[in-house]
Enzyme design. Sequence first.
Site, PDB file in Angstrom:
ATOM      1  N   ASP A   1       0.907  -0.879  -0.237  1.00  0.00           N
ATOM      2  CA  ASP A   1      -0.054  -0.226   0.042  1.00  0.00           C
ATOM      3  C   ASP A   1       0.625   0.920   0.102  1.00  0.00           C
ATOM      4  OD1 ASP A   1      -2.275   1.633  -0.078  1.00  0.00           O
ATOM      5  OD2 ASP A   1      -1.828   1.781   1.862  1.00  0.00           O
TER       6      ASP A   1
ATOM      7  N   TYR B   1      -1.251   7.593  -3.951  1.00  0.00           N
ATOM      8  CA  TYR B   1      -1.695   7.488  -5.185  1.00  0.00           C
ATOM      9  C   TYR B   1      -3.002   7.725  -5.793  1.00  0.00           C
ATOM     10  CZ  TYR B   1       1.596   2.734  -5.391  1.00  0.00           C
ATOM     11  OH  TYR B   1       2.831   2.296  -4.416  1.00  0.00           O
ATOM     12  N   GLY B   2      -3.822   8.069  -5.065  1.00  0.00           N
ATOM     13  CA  GLY B   2      -5.352   8.481  -4.769  1.00  0.00           C
ATOM     14  C   GLY B   2      -5.650   9.696  -5.393  1.00  0.00           C
TER      15      GLY B   2
ATOM     16  N   CYS C   1      -4.473  -2.168  -1.598  1.00  0.00           N
ATOM     17  CA  CYS C   1      -4.727  -1.148  -1.875  1.00  0.00           C
ATOM     18  C   CYS C   1      -5.909  -0.924  -3.281  1.00  0.00           C
ATOM     19  CB  CYS C   1      -3.525   0.200  -2.342  1.00  0.00           C
ATOM     20  SG  CYS C   1      -3.718   1.850  -3.545  1.00  0.00           S
ATOM     21  N   ASN C   2      -6.975   0.019  -2.614  1.00  0.00           N
ATOM     22  CA  ASN C   2      -7.706  -0.112  -3.776  1.00  0.00           C
ATOM     23  C   ASN C   2      -7.033   0.606  -5.606  1.00  0.00           C
ATOM     24  OD1 ASN C   2     -10.899  -0.973  -3.068  1.00  0.00           O
ATOM     25  ND2 ASN C   2      -9.440  -1.285  -1.480  1.00  0.00           N
ATOM     26  N   THR C   3      -7.303   1.375  -5.002  1.00  0.00           N
ATOM     27  CA  THR C   3      -6.874   2.742  -6.201  1.00  0.00           C
ATOM     28  C   THR C   3      -5.508   1.912  -6.787  1.00  0.00           C
ATOM     29  OG1 THR C   3      -6.132   4.647  -3.897  1.00  0.00           O
ATOM     30  CG2 THR C   3      -5.903   5.094  -7.032  1.00  0.00           C
TER      31      THR C   3
ATOM     32  N   CYS D   1     -11.672   2.494   0.150  1.00  0.00           N
ATOM     33  CA  CYS D   1      -9.826   2.408  -0.383  1.00  0.00           C
ATOM     34  C   CYS D   1      -9.391   1.866   1.278  1.00  0.00           C
ATOM     35  CB  CYS D   1      -9.892   4.071   0.030  1.00  0.00           C
ATOM     36  SG  CYS D   1      -8.130   4.286   0.807  1.00  0.00           S
ATOM     37  N   THR D   2      -8.401   1.143   1.407  1.00  0.00           N
ATOM     38  CA  THR D   2      -7.717   0.457   2.556  1.00  0.00           C
ATOM     39  C   THR D   2      -7.376   1.105   3.940  1.00  0.00           C
ATOM     40  OG1 THR D   2      -5.895  -0.163   1.427  1.00  0.00           O
ATOM     41  CG2 THR D   2      -6.770  -1.430   1.375  1.00  0.00           C
ATOM     42  N   HIS D   3      -7.696   2.651   3.707  1.00  0.00           N
ATOM     43  CA  HIS D   3      -6.862   3.035   4.569  1.00  0.00           C
ATOM     44  C   HIS D   3      -9.019   3.032   6.153  1.00  0.00           C
ATOM     45  CE1 HIS D   3      -3.377   4.590   2.714  1.00  0.00           C
ATOM     46  NE2 HIS D   3      -3.170   4.942   4.152  1.00  0.00           N
TER      47      HIS D   3
HETATM   48  N1  DGL Z   1      -4.924   2.714   0.331  1.00  0.00           N
HETATM   49  C1  DGL Z   1      -5.814   2.966  -0.927  1.00  0.00           C
HETATM   50  C2  DGL Z   1      -6.288   2.702  -1.404  1.00  0.00           C
HETATM   51  O1  DGL Z   1      -7.035   1.864  -0.970  1.00  0.00           O
HETATM   52  C3  DGL Z   1      -5.342   4.382  -1.386  1.00  0.00           C
HETATM   53  C4  DGL Z   1      -4.318   5.673  -0.538  1.00  0.00           C
HETATM   54  C5  DGL Z   1      -3.686   6.311  -1.330  1.00  0.00           C
HETATM   55  O2  DGL Z   1      -4.135   8.000  -1.941  1.00  0.00           O
HETATM   56  O3  DGL Z   1      -2.320   6.000  -1.464  1.00  0.00           O
HETATM   57  O4  DGL Z   1      -6.852   3.199  -2.444  1.00  0.00           O
END
Ligand code: DGL
Length: 265
Positions: free
Chosen positions: A11, A43-44, A75-77, A189-191
């Site tokens: 992530d 990443y988003g 990480c979803n993104t 989003c995994t956060h």
């Molecule tokens: N944890 C990431 C996700 O699941 C996003 C965090 C980021 O923007 O870096 O999309």
Amino acid sequence: MQPDQPILLLDTGVGGLSILEPVRALLPHAPIAYALDQAGFPYGQKPEAELAARVPALLGRLVEHVDARLAVIACNTASVIALEPVRTALAIPIVGTVPAIKPAAALSETRTIGVLGTESTVRQPYVDNLSREFAADCTVIRHGSHRLVALAEQKLRGQTAPASDYAAVLDGLFSQAGGENIDTIVLACTHFPLIEEELAAAAPRPVRFVHGGDGIARRVAHLTEGQPWPAETRPGTGIFISDGSDIEPLRAGLAEYGLTRLETL
Ligand code: DGL
């Protein structure tokens, strides 16, 4: 396959811990390497092309570095943008994390679902396709928030934020047309599962939150079935793809997830 070959999770920061937790619960002896791409954070807010190039290259380097048996894009993104290029580039099994729209649609009584992700995730065609395939009879309302990513990062560093910060993000869903009918919110989003309690407390009325962590853990267990593991639980390794910032504030938060050996790559 050697017992000490780890499962690798990637992530940009602490988000993947929401995937690591159910993986550890299901496979307590699995050696873990958890990579934080701080240099690529967030990443988003990155262009798609940049991620489609960065994630396969970085994962390739990490898989080699730790001799991983399997990698999870936690990480979803990164998953909705780079899962295919990663699978093309790497020879080991790759598990992606995609928005849990299918289980949310199965649970929603009002047939109105909220999807909370990064700005990038919520605009991806991948999400259109999931909605069409699994939630065709639902209204799917999306909202992208980097603020929520930052709040989760802060929480793991021991910092708190007022409920109004969380309420303001949720309002991005509830204030849209039809938003008053949302009964189920996908944490895409995994956060965000890391701050589910804060979100629930800040919501103007009870809503159900859904995410994919348990399903991903079951998938990892299935793909590694019959493989050898060490006889006991070992300390996990946190690997920082460093942007030069101090990693000390994260030491205690990562230790709670068994990541007590930290290194910088
Ligand atoms: N944890 C990431 C996700 O699941 C996003 C965090 C980021 O923007 O870096 O999309």
